[in-house]
Scaffold this motif. Sequence first.
Motif, PDB file in Angstrom:
ATOM      1  N   ASP A 110      58.530  40.635  50.849  1.00 48.11           N
ATOM      2  CA  ASP A 110      58.286  42.018  50.441  1.00 48.11           C
ATOM      3  C   ASP A 110      57.293  42.072  49.280  1.00 48.11           C
ATOM      4  O   ASP A 110      57.039  41.059  48.608  1.00 48.11           O
ATOM      5  CB  ASP A 110      59.592  42.692  50.018  1.00 48.11           C
ATOM      6  CG  ASP A 110      60.483  43.013  51.215  1.00 48.11           C
ATOM      7  OD1 ASP A 110      60.012  42.865  52.363  1.00 48.11           O
ATOM      8  OD2 ASP A 110      61.646  43.396  50.993  1.00 48.11           O
ATOM      9  N   TYR A 111      56.764  43.259  49.037  1.00 48.47           N
ATOM     10  CA  TYR A 111      55.834  43.485  47.928  1.00 48.47           C
ATOM     11  C   TYR A 111      56.569  44.214  46.790  1.00 48.47           C
ATOM     12  O   TYR A 111      57.622  44.840  47.020  1.00 48.47           O
ATOM     13  CB  TYR A 111      54.632  44.303  48.401  1.00 48.47           C
ATOM     14  CG  TYR A 111      53.731  43.542  49.348  1.00 48.47           C
ATOM     15  CD1 TYR A 111      52.688  42.769  48.864  1.00 48.47           C
ATOM     16  CD2 TYR A 111      53.949  43.578  50.727  1.00 48.47           C
ATOM     17  CE1 TYR A 111      51.856  42.049  49.726  1.00 48.47           C
ATOM     18  CE2 TYR A 111      53.136  42.873  51.603  1.00 48.47           C
ATOM     19  CZ  TYR A 111      52.085  42.103  51.094  1.00 48.47           C
ATOM     20  OH  TYR A 111      51.281  41.395  51.948  1.00 48.47           O
ATOM     21  N   PRO A 112      56.039  44.153  45.560  1.00 45.86           N
ATOM     22  CA  PRO A 112      56.734  44.751  44.410  1.00 45.86           C
ATOM     23  C   PRO A 112      57.129  46.215  44.606  1.00 45.86           C
ATOM     24  O   PRO A 112      58.209  46.628  44.163  1.00 45.86           O
ATOM     25  CB  PRO A 112      55.719  44.589  43.275  1.00 45.86           C
ATOM     26  CG  PRO A 112      54.957  43.367  43.630  1.00 45.86           C
ATOM     27  CD  PRO A 112      54.839  43.402  45.124  1.00 45.86           C
ATOM     28  N   HIS A 113      56.278  47.016  45.250  1.00 52.36           N
ATOM     29  CA  HIS A 113      56.578  48.447  45.382  1.00 52.36           C
ATOM     30  C   HIS A 113      57.812  48.722  46.233  1.00 52.36           C
ATOM     31  O   HIS A 113      58.344  49.839  46.227  1.00 52.36           O
ATOM     32  CB  HIS A 113      55.370  49.199  45.950  1.00 52.36           C
ATOM     33  CG  HIS A 113      55.142  48.957  47.413  1.00 52.36           C
ATOM     34  ND1 HIS A 113      54.342  47.920  47.873  1.00 52.36           N
ATOM     35  CD2 HIS A 113      55.616  49.598  48.519  1.00 52.36           C
ATOM     36  CE1 HIS A 113      54.331  47.941  49.198  1.00 52.36           C
ATOM     37  NE2 HIS A 113      55.093  48.956  49.617  1.00 52.36           N
ATOM     38  N   GLN A 114      58.288  47.700  46.945  1.00 53.06           N
ATOM     39  CA  GLN A 114      59.450  47.883  47.804  1.00 53.06           C
ATOM     40  C   GLN A 114      60.775  47.660  47.064  1.00 53.06           C
ATOM     41  O   GLN A 114      61.840  47.761  47.669  1.00 53.06           O
ATOM     42  CB  GLN A 114      59.356  46.935  49.009  1.00 53.06           C
ATOM     43  CG  GLN A 114      58.180  47.234  49.931  1.00 53.06           C
ATOM     44  CD  GLN A 114      58.025  46.202  51.029  1.00 53.06           C
ATOM     45  OE1 GLN A 114      57.290  45.228  50.896  1.00 53.06           O
ATOM     46  NE2 GLN A 114      58.727  46.414  52.137  1.00 53.06           N
ATOM     47  N   PHE A 115      60.679  47.367  45.762  1.00 54.56           N
ATOM     48  CA  PHE A 115      61.872  47.107  44.960  1.00 54.56           C
ATOM     49  C   PHE A 115      62.057  48.191  43.905  1.00 54.56           C
ATOM     50  O   PHE A 115      61.091  48.804  43.436  1.00 54.56           O
ATOM     51  CB  PHE A 115      61.765  45.744  44.258  1.00 54.56           C
ATOM     52  CG  PHE A 115      61.811  44.568  45.195  1.00 54.56           C
ATOM     53  CD1 PHE A 115      62.995  43.888  45.415  1.00 54.56           C
ATOM     54  CD2 PHE A 115      60.670  44.141  45.842  1.00 54.56           C
ATOM     55  CE1 PHE A 115      63.046  42.807  46.270  1.00 54.56           C
ATOM     56  CE2 PHE A 115      60.703  43.057  46.701  1.00 54.56           C
ATOM     57  CZ  PHE A 115      61.900  42.386  46.912  1.00 54.56           C
ATOM     58  N   SER A 116      63.303  48.377  43.478  1.00 52.89           N
ATOM     59  CA  SER A 116      63.602  49.291  42.374  1.00 52.89           C
ATOM     60  C   SER A 116      63.184  48.656  41.050  1.00 52.89           C
ATOM     61  O   SER A 116      62.862  47.454  40.990  1.00 52.89           O
ATOM     62  CB  SER A 116      65.099  49.600  42.340  1.00 52.89           C
ATOM     63  OG  SER A 116      65.832  48.423  41.995  1.00 52.89           O
ATOM     64  N   GLY A 117      63.228  49.444  39.975  1.00 48.28           N
ATOM     65  CA  GLY A 117      62.846  48.921  38.661  1.00 48.28           C
ATOM     66  C   GLY A 117      63.718  47.754  38.233  1.00 48.28           C
ATOM     67  O   GLY A 117      63.223  46.749  37.716  1.00 48.28           O
ATOM     68  N   GLY A 118      65.035  47.867  38.450  1.00 49.59           N
ATOM     69  CA  GLY A 118      65.932  46.772  38.082  1.00 49.59           C
ATOM     70  C   GLY A 118      65.674  45.514  38.879  1.00 49.59           C
ATOM     71  O   GLY A 118      65.707  44.403  38.341  1.00 49.59           O
ATOM     72  N   MET A 119      65.392  45.657  40.176  1.00 49.95           N
ATOM     73  CA  MET A 119      65.099  44.495  41.013  1.00 49.95           C
ATOM     74  C   MET A 119      63.762  43.866  40.628  1.00 49.95           C
ATOM     75  O   MET A 119      63.616  42.641  40.628  1.00 49.95           O
ATOM     76  CB  MET A 119      65.087  44.899  42.487  1.00 49.95           C
ATOM     77  CG  MET A 119      66.456  45.187  43.072  1.00 49.95           C
ATOM     78  SD  MET A 119      67.550  43.741  43.078  1.00 49.95           S
ATOM     79  CE  MET A 119      68.807  44.284  41.925  1.00 49.95           C
ATOM     80  N   ARG A 120      62.777  44.709  40.288  1.00 44.65           N
ATOM     81  CA  ARG A 120      61.480  44.159  39.856  1.00 44.65           C
ATOM     82  C   ARG A 120      61.658  43.344  38.574  1.00 44.65           C
ATOM     83  O   ARG A 120      61.017  42.296  38.410  1.00 44.65           O
ATOM     84  CB  ARG A 120      60.467  45.293  39.650  1.00 44.65           C
ATOM     85  CG  ARG A 120      59.861  45.808  40.934  1.00 44.65           C
ATOM     86  CD  ARG A 120      58.626  46.649  40.681  1.00 44.65           C
ATOM     87  NE  ARG A 120      58.935  47.870  39.958  1.00 44.65           N
ATOM     88  CZ  ARG A 120      59.137  49.063  40.539  1.00 44.65           C
ATOM     89  NH1 ARG A 120      59.071  49.176  41.855  1.00 44.65           N
ATOM     90  NH2 ARG A 120      59.409  50.127  39.814  1.00 44.65           N
ATOM     91  N   GLN A 121      62.508  43.835  37.671  1.00 43.40           N
ATOM     92  CA  GLN A 121      62.723  43.085  36.441  1.00 43.40           C
ATOM     93  C   GLN A 121      63.408  41.756  36.738  1.00 43.40           C
ATOM     94  O   GLN A 121      63.110  40.741  36.094  1.00 43.40           O
ATOM     95  CB  GLN A 121      63.554  43.914  35.460  1.00 43.40           C
ATOM     96  CG  GLN A 121      63.606  43.339  34.053  1.00 43.40           C
ATOM     97  CD  GLN A 121      62.242  43.248  33.390  1.00 43.40           C
ATOM     98  OE1 GLN A 121      61.406  42.408  33.746  1.00 43.40           O
ATOM     99  NE2 GLN A 121      61.982  44.114  32.434  1.00 43.40           N
ATOM    100  N   ARG A 122      64.295  41.724  37.718  1.00 44.77           N
ATOM    101  CA  ARG A 122      64.915  40.461  38.116  1.00 44.77           C
ATOM    102  C   ARG A 122      63.871  39.497  38.680  1.00 44.77           C
ATOM    103  O   ARG A 122      63.948  38.276  38.465  1.00 44.77           O
ATOM    104  CB  ARG A 122      66.002  40.715  39.169  1.00 44.77           C
ATOM    105  CG  ARG A 122      67.244  41.406  38.610  1.00 44.77           C
ATOM    106  CD  ARG A 122      68.199  41.812  39.719  1.00 44.77           C
ATOM    107  NE  ARG A 122      69.304  42.584  39.171  1.00 44.77           N
ATOM    108  CZ  ARG A 122      70.485  42.066  38.827  1.00 44.77           C
ATOM    109  NH1 ARG A 122      70.689  40.777  38.964  1.00 44.77           N
ATOM    110  NH2 ARG A 122      71.445  42.832  38.340  1.00 44.77           N
TER     111      ARG A 122
END
Length: 373
Positions: free
Chosen positions: A155-167
């Motif tokens: 997946d690409y970053p835009h497909q994740f929520s803010g919390g998941m991106r921080q993980r």
Amino acid sequence: MKTVMAEKVLTVDNLKINFHTDSGEVQAIGDVSFDLAKGETLAIVGESGSGKSVTTRSIMGLLAKNAQVDHGQITFKGQNILDLSEKQLQDLRGSEIAMIFQDPMTSLDPTMKIGQQIAEPLIKHQKLSKQAALEQALEMMKAVGIPNAEAHLNDYPHQFSGGMRQRIVIAIALIDHPEILIADEPTTALDVTIQAQILNLIKNIQQASASSVIFITHDLGVVAGVADRVAVMYAGQIVEIGTVDEIFYFPQHPYTWGLLNSMPTVETRTGVLESIPGTPPDLLNPPVGDAFTARNKYALAIDEQRQPPYFQLSPTHFAATWLLDDRAPEVTPPMEIQRRWQRYIKKHPEALEQRAQAKEVSTTLALTGKEDM
């Protein structure tokens, strides 16, 4: 200012950094010194513009082009990081010292798949094959709590929520098992529930790997849950440093009093929270004496003339305030600070004697003894 502690993995000694601007020299960091022990979490706190991020970016060799290190050393494994070439810094970053940046939206490449971004440090530093690196990236995604990681590896970053991106940003920082992890306000943009998850994640991974953490934040509530020691920064200087209990329950610098007094607790009575009046000084033209003088209702006459030295209250607790000079009058801290002191002194009855001894040491600080306090 020296501290007694376990094995040191990093030493910052008398670091001074200026920035060249069209308006003049911004004196961003002035004679900052601290140590970091193996397995320790050191929190650096202070208002925006106090120098927290500049100090830690200098450790990573990520200062802006207009920055100039006037003097000082940053020692890691016997090397002064400030003397390393860009190639040497690239080898160091990620593999031995890694950083979690504040905003995951700007930290991740929007055109690159998540798995590739997490695997990249392994390919660069450990020379792993792409397949082997992706396998470890998948395991790290699971370790940082990304659900159904196999389905999201591509997946690409835009497909994740803010919390998941921080993980994901944390996974990138930890994939190469660095000795030092610098977390630059990693929970600022997250809601309280996700904040707690991220903080627990960093703590658990740190305990598992015995890594050292420098945690940058302006949120003292966060500090209480993660730090072993706390350094309080103001106007490019560390004004107080100590264990988390010493800073939270026996603070000595009026700026630390102000930060704690503006933070609500379960014991806070109804009414308006106290705030620190005024704004930080202009570092293009910093004041001659104590930089906090203009905002400090406890300021003495000498604060306008000379910067205070560090007074030592314990092997780990130092504060740069003239209020600890033997010639200074006794002042009454805010009621909230008095309550904290009372709680601390019940557990540490020796604290008042140590404070009195710190004031007596002022006679050995090469002062004339004639200043108007």
